[in-house]
Structures are given as structure tokens and as C-alpha cells.
Design an enzyme around this catalytic site. Sequence first.
Site, PDB file in Angstrom:
ATOM      1  N   TYR A  25      63.209  26.966  48.388  1.00 53.35           N
ATOM      2  CA  TYR A  25      62.742  26.455  49.697  1.00 53.35           C
ATOM      3  C   TYR A  25      63.986  25.552  50.245  1.00 53.35           C
ATOM      4  CZ  TYR A  25      60.773  23.296  53.318  1.00 53.35           C
ATOM      5  OH  TYR A  25      60.605  22.636  54.362  1.00 53.35           O
ATOM      6  N   TYR A 130      57.918  17.047  65.243  1.00 48.12           N
ATOM      7  CA  TYR A 130      57.986  18.506  65.601  1.00 48.12           C
ATOM      8  C   TYR A 130      57.111  18.579  66.705  1.00 48.12           C
ATOM      9  CZ  TYR A 130      60.545  20.721  61.963  1.00 48.12           C
ATOM     10  OH  TYR A 130      61.601  21.056  61.099  1.00 48.12           O
ATOM     11  N   THR A 156      62.892  17.004  67.095  1.00 50.73           N
ATOM     12  CA  THR A 156      63.708  18.354  66.683  1.00 50.73           C
ATOM     13  C   THR A 156      63.251  19.792  67.544  1.00 50.73           C
ATOM     14  OG1 THR A 156      63.868  17.906  64.406  1.00 50.73           O
ATOM     15  CG2 THR A 156      63.995  20.016  64.882  1.00 50.73           C
ATOM     16  N   ARG A 165      62.560  32.803  56.475  1.00 51.60           N
ATOM     17  CA  ARG A 165      63.371  32.525  55.151  1.00 51.60           C
ATOM     18  C   ARG A 165      62.685  33.535  54.078  1.00 51.60           C
ATOM     19  NH1 ARG A 165      62.116  26.625  56.701  1.00 51.60           N
ATOM     20  NH2 ARG A 165      63.062  26.853  58.686  1.00 51.60           N
ATOM     21  N   HIS A 276      70.019  23.287  61.853  1.00 53.71           N
ATOM     22  CA  HIS A 276      68.940  22.938  61.000  1.00 53.71           C
ATOM     23  C   HIS A 276      69.481  23.559  59.564  1.00 53.71           C
ATOM     24  CE1 HIS A 276      64.616  22.321  61.569  1.00 53.71           C
ATOM     25  NE2 HIS A 276      64.327  22.861  60.332  1.00 53.71           N
ATOM     26  N   ARG A 279      68.810  27.371  58.778  1.00 56.72           N
ATOM     27  CA  ARG A 279      67.501  27.588  58.452  1.00 56.72           C
ATOM     28  C   ARG A 279      66.568  28.449  59.570  1.00 56.72           C
ATOM     29  NH1 ARG A 279      65.918  25.346  53.747  1.00 56.72           N
ATOM     30  NH2 ARG A 279      63.790  24.875  54.334  1.00 56.72           N
TER      31      ARG A 279
HETATM   32  C1  LIG Z   1      64.342  21.933  52.504  1.00 61.79           C
HETATM   33  C2  LIG Z   1      64.735  21.587  54.238  1.00 61.79           C
HETATM   34  C3  LIG Z   1      63.638  20.954  54.904  1.00 61.79           C
HETATM   35  C4  LIG Z   1      63.851  20.783  55.982  1.00 61.79           C
HETATM   36  N1  LIG Z   1      62.893  20.334  56.876  1.00 61.79           N
HETATM   37  C5  LIG Z   1      62.972  19.774  58.187  1.00 61.79           C
HETATM   38  C6  LIG Z   1      62.114  19.211  59.045  1.00 61.79           C
HETATM   39  O1  LIG Z   1      61.023  19.031  58.494  1.00 61.79           O
HETATM   40  N2  LIG Z   1      62.404  18.552  60.221  1.00 61.79           N
HETATM   41  C7  LIG Z   1      63.727  18.758  60.630  1.00 61.79           C
HETATM   42  O2  LIG Z   1      63.748  18.162  61.740  1.00 61.79           O
HETATM   43  N3  LIG Z   1      64.769  19.257  59.780  1.00 61.79           N
HETATM   44  C8  LIG Z   1      64.383  19.824  58.702  1.00 61.79           C
HETATM   45  N4  LIG Z   1      65.413  20.332  57.841  1.00 61.79           N
HETATM   46  C9  LIG Z   1      66.759  20.386  58.586  1.00 61.79           C
HETATM   47  C10 LIG Z   1      67.507  18.963  58.166  1.00 61.79           C
HETATM   48  O3  LIG Z   1      67.029  17.918  58.939  1.00 61.79           O
HETATM   49  C11 LIG Z   1      68.796  19.056  58.417  1.00 61.79           C
HETATM   50  O4  LIG Z   1      69.325  19.596  59.753  1.00 61.79           O
HETATM   51  C12 LIG Z   1      69.684  19.907  57.398  1.00 61.79           C
HETATM   52  O5  LIG Z   1      69.147  19.951  56.154  1.00 61.79           O
HETATM   53  C13 LIG Z   1      71.194  19.932  57.556  1.00 61.79           C
HETATM   54  O6  LIG Z   1      71.841  20.546  56.615  1.00 61.79           O
HETATM   55  P1  LIG Z   1      72.172  20.156  55.273  1.00 61.79           P
HETATM   56  O7  LIG Z   1      70.946  20.413  54.281  1.00 61.79           O
HETATM   57  O8  LIG Z   1      73.266  21.464  54.915  1.00 61.79           O
HETATM   58  O9  LIG Z   1      72.912  19.034  54.990  1.00 61.79           O
HETATM   59  C14 LIG Z   1      65.045  20.791  56.460  1.00 61.79           C
HETATM   60  C15 LIG Z   1      66.163  21.107  55.913  1.00 61.79           C
HETATM   61  C16 LIG Z   1      65.959  21.386  54.678  1.00 61.79           C
HETATM   62  C17 LIG Z   1      67.122  22.004  53.345  1.00 61.79           C
END
Ligand SMILES: Cc1cc2nc3c(=O)[nH]c(=O)nc-3n(C[C@H](O)[C@H](O)[C@H](O)COP(=O)(O)O)c2cc1C
Length: 387
Positions: A25, A130, A156, A165, A276, A279
Amino acid sequence: MPVITTVDDLRRIYRRRVPKMFYEYCETGSWTEQTFRDNSADFSQIRLRQRVAVDMSDRSTRTTMIGEDVAMPVALAPVGLTGMQHADGEILAARAAERFGVPFTLTTMSICSIEDVAEHTTKPFWFQLYVMRDQDFLRRIIARAKAAQVSALVVTLDLQMLGQRHRDIKNGLSAPPKPTLANIVNLATRWRWGLGMLGTKRRRFGNIVGHIDSVSDPADVMAWNAEQFDPRLDWKQIEAIRDIWGGKLILKGIMEPEDAVMAAKIGADAIVVSNHGGRQLDGAVSSIRALQPVLEAVGDRVEVWLDSGIRSGQDVLKAVAMGARGTMIGRAYVYGLGAMGEAGVTRALEVIHMELDKSMAFCGHRDIREVRRDILRVPKGFSGEWD
Ligand SMILES: Cc1cc2nc3c(=O)[nH]c(=O)nc-3n(C[C@H](O)[C@H](O)[C@H](O)COP(=O)(O)O)c2cc1C
């Protein structure tokens, strides 16, 4: 205790200790994962200029992000399901951040609730919202964040629906995991994780379960989520949220100058150039490439931060030298958390800090606030000679 010298050391331990479903994940991007890969790879395209015979004593990485003092220009990004990476994960990560002196951002999709994290920390943290269709839920969660003394709201903008994904679908991602044969076999080899989970009551989406009448069991949350992200989100609604919240506002997920201009216009205190972590829209450019045009559009009006792809203190240094006032890290701290709980998050922060501090010095600087683009060698056309 294993010797940890890099963030990737933590990732390797994390991979062994946490169920495959949660490792994948985290360590995944959407569709072909091109943007996920580019985010990190593009940092390594940028080189640093080595300077010599410069006084390197008395260095400081301290600065501010939206007026808050930080030990280095790094905040912990909101990460969903952190409490499934390690028992009580959000509380542990928030505590590690607090002790280190960097901000922690709690996601809407956390396992530990806003109230729970507030109760187990002593300083205000940030809350990431969110935007959901359920307006009543939206108002109540903003009120809960205010009541918990949250010091900034991170909205966000790049998740009005989920980017696909593949591995999450194939793994049947859920919190807690369903007792399928594949999960039971995998969990049998992750005893440390399992013991932690048995020892905590926090195994569901704490901000949601118990706060929505129709959601009482984990299966309902997944279904509720899938239909609740609001695809109609627009600038008018963001303004309305700004007014309901009334405090510091950070808008996350901006990649293009036009959107940055809108964010500055509605009075955001900071924006996060972010895709993100690769993702959502696969095929988007890396955020380090997207930074320059955004800075040119709004850099004098709003704090511009960056996330996506940061795995080292050198990446932080490069982002700051390119003009980012701050950065966020997601996976880098999750690796630490999954590997070793609170101590692992602290270790990730220590590694990043040490790399940032020494690299800054080798580039001839003692104060992170004075670092500029002239410490870098950036390939020609790096920020876009695109048609
Ligand atoms: C496992 C996972 C879950 C995430 N969940 C959220 C989330 O709930 N809300 C959000 O705004 N961003 C979420 N993100 C994005 C992160 O806030 C951030 O933008 C991102 O991890 C940055 O990239 P990096 O992991 O390469 O540092 C998530 C990222 C990951 C890896």
C-alpha cells in the site's frame, strides 16, 4: 539493534516486519508507477557544487514553516492507515515529530483519531482534510480539529477520487486485514506486528467509525470512503472550508501555476507542490520538476513547499535550494515506523537531518535560510522545455 545509516536501511527492515498488504500500500504508485519512480529519480539528476575553505562551524537547519519554528524544513506528511503500519502508528509518529521539533500531519484516514493523537502529544499538530460529500461530517470533523487545538488545516486537492493502485486491489486492502488464507499465511511471518496489533484497541479508522451512523464496521468504512470523496470539489468549496476553519490553511497537491495562482488568491498560507507521491495522476511530472514554474507564479505571495520523492537530506537540500520554503516526507518516515515504531521515525529524521546538515556545509553554507539555487547544478531544461 541493526545499524541504520540510510532511509533505505529502514525500508528493508520495514518490508520484513509489516504485512505485505500494508508494505505494498505504501510502496506503490498508480497505474504504471512512472510518476512514482520519477519523483525520486529526478532528484538525482540535480548535482551539488562543492565549496572549500569556508567556515563550517555553528551550523543551523532551523527555520519556520507557516510561522512555526522547525528544527529543519521538513514536516511529516499525512499518510492514511499509518496505524496499520505499526500499532498506534499515528501517536508514535506524532510523538517522534514533536520530540524532533518538526510538524506532524494527521490524515482524515488515520487509525488513531484526532482526539487520541491530541491526548498523547503536548504540542499542536496539523490535520489533513479530505473533502467528503457528507457536509455534516465535514463540519463536525473541522470542529473536532479546532477543539483538539490543531494549528493548521491541510486540504488535499488531488484526491477527488482514488488513483488506481493495482496492488491494493489485488491484495484486497482493508483495515484490519480480512482473515483470508493468504493474509493468515503472511501474518504468521509478521509476529512482531501481530503482537503489537493484539495489544492495541486502535485498529479501525478512528476519525470515522463511531462518528457516522451508517458506519460501524470496517467493511462499511471502505464502502463509505469509496463513495464519499467529493468529485465536485471546486475553488468555491475550498473558500467555504477556509471560512469555516478560520485558521492557517495549507493547500496540498498543486502542480501547475494556474492552480497555484488560485490558491494564493484565496489566501492559503502555504501550498504543497505534490503529486501525492505518484499515487494519483500517473504520467504527471515529478514534483521537483514542477516546482520552478509554481515559484515563478506565486513564490512572493505564499509559502511554497514540496513533497513526493524525498528519501534523504540531500533531497531536502535540493528542494530548498530550488526555492521551496519547506518540504514534507511521507514514505521516508513510514519506513521508520514500520521498521521500529517511534524509534524508527526518530531514526529517519536523524538520518535526514544529518545528511541535510553536512551536505549544506559541504556546499559552503552554515544556515539553511541562506541556501540558494547557486549551490546546485541543474540540467538545462530541467523544469520544462515541454510543448
Ligand atoms: C501510504 C500513503 C498514504 C497516503 N495517504 C495520504 C492521505 O491520507 N492524505 C494525503 O493528503 N496524502 C496522503 N499520501 C500522500 C502524502 O501525504 C505525500 O504527499 C506523499 O507521501 C509524498 O511522497 P513521498 O512518500 O515520496 O514522500 C499518502 C502517501 C502514502 C505513501
